[in-house]
Design a protein around this motif. Structure first.
Motif, PDB file in Angstrom:
ATOM      1  N   GLY A  48      43.285  65.427 -33.253  1.00  0.00           N
ATOM      2  CA  GLY A  48      42.045  65.868 -32.614  1.00  0.00           C
ATOM      3  C   GLY A  48      41.786  67.355 -32.672  1.00  0.00           C
ATOM      4  O   GLY A  48      40.697  67.791 -33.063  1.00  0.00           O
ATOM      5  N   PRO A  49      42.763  68.197 -32.287  1.00  0.00           N
ATOM      6  CA  PRO A  49      42.515  69.642 -32.296  1.00  0.00           C
ATOM      7  C   PRO A  49      42.108  70.197 -33.658  1.00  0.00           C
ATOM      8  O   PRO A  49      41.398  71.206 -33.730  1.00  0.00           O
ATOM      9  N   VAL A  50      42.521  69.545 -34.736  1.00  0.00           N
ATOM     10  CA  VAL A  50      42.201  70.040 -36.073  1.00  0.00           C
ATOM     11  C   VAL A  50      40.690  70.022 -36.317  1.00  0.00           C
ATOM     12  O   VAL A  50      40.126  70.945 -36.908  1.00  0.00           O
ATOM     13  N   ARG A  51      40.009  68.994 -35.832  1.00  0.00           N
ATOM     14  CA  ARG A  51      38.567  68.855 -36.089  1.00  0.00           C
ATOM     15  C   ARG A  51      37.695  69.587 -35.067  1.00  0.00           C
ATOM     16  O   ARG A  51      36.514  69.786 -35.309  1.00  0.00           O
ATOM     17  N   GLN A  52      38.253  69.972 -33.917  1.00  0.00           N
ATOM     18  CA  GLN A  52      37.447  70.540 -32.830  1.00  0.00           C
ATOM     19  C   GLN A  52      36.594  71.750 -33.225  1.00  0.00           C
ATOM     20  O   GLN A  52      35.407  71.775 -32.905  1.00  0.00           O
ATOM     21  N   PRO A  53      37.126  72.772 -33.911  1.00  0.00           N
ATOM     22  CA  PRO A  53      36.267  73.915 -34.257  1.00  0.00           C
ATOM     23  C   PRO A  53      35.132  73.539 -35.213  1.00  0.00           C
ATOM     24  O   PRO A  53      34.015  74.052 -35.097  1.00  0.00           O
ATOM     25  N   LEU A  54      35.419  72.613 -36.137  1.00  0.00           N
ATOM     26  CA  LEU A  54      34.388  72.184 -37.088  1.00  0.00           C
ATOM     27  C   LEU A  54      33.292  71.394 -36.378  1.00  0.00           C
ATOM     28  O   LEU A  54      32.111  71.533 -36.700  1.00  0.00           O
TER      29      LEU A  54
END
Length: 132
Positions: A48-54
């Motif tokens: 989950g955290p990987v996609r959050q900024p995008l």
């Protein structure tokens, strides 16, 4: 004559994990150490955290993300990747900074493992006390 490829670099750190992130214009593929993100990070909680900024900047399908991560475990690496992606997005467009900063993606989480002390089992846990 070589074709110049446009890419944006961001470095993220968390605990002992370091992630170098390269954002390249593309279709939204995320690759970590040569493997798709679904194969590298085993569960949704660390994916989950990987996609959050995008997702926060609505650029999920605008960039291909290439990540070189080392050190730490999967949780530390995923949060390091999040920070690296956020920093790379700011290189792409500085107007993303207030949004990413308010969500806390640009702040280095300084918490790390406390060292083990001598005469103890761990950082805080003691050996069992025996009165007799």
């Amino acid at each position: 004559m070589a074709i110049k490829q446009v890419q944006y670099l961001g470095t993220g750190r968390r605990k002992t994990a370091v992630a170098r992130v390269f954002l390249r214009p593309g279709s939204g593929a995320i690759t970590v150490n040569g493997r798709p993100v679904e194969n590298y990070f085993p569960t949704d909680s660390v994916r989950g955290p990987v996609r959050q900024p995008l997702e926060a900047t609505e650029s999920l399908d605008k960039f291909d993300v290439l990540v070189l991560a080392h050190g730490g475990g999967v949780a530390g690496q995923s949060e390091a990747v999040r920070m690296g992606i956020a920093r790379a997005l700011i290189q792409f467009n500085a107007e993303f900074r207030p949004k990413l900063k308010s969500l806390g993606f640009l702040t280095r989480d300084a918490r790390s493992r406390e060292r083990k002390k001598y005469g103890q089992k761990g950082a805080r846990k003691r050996f069992q006390f025996s009165k007799r």
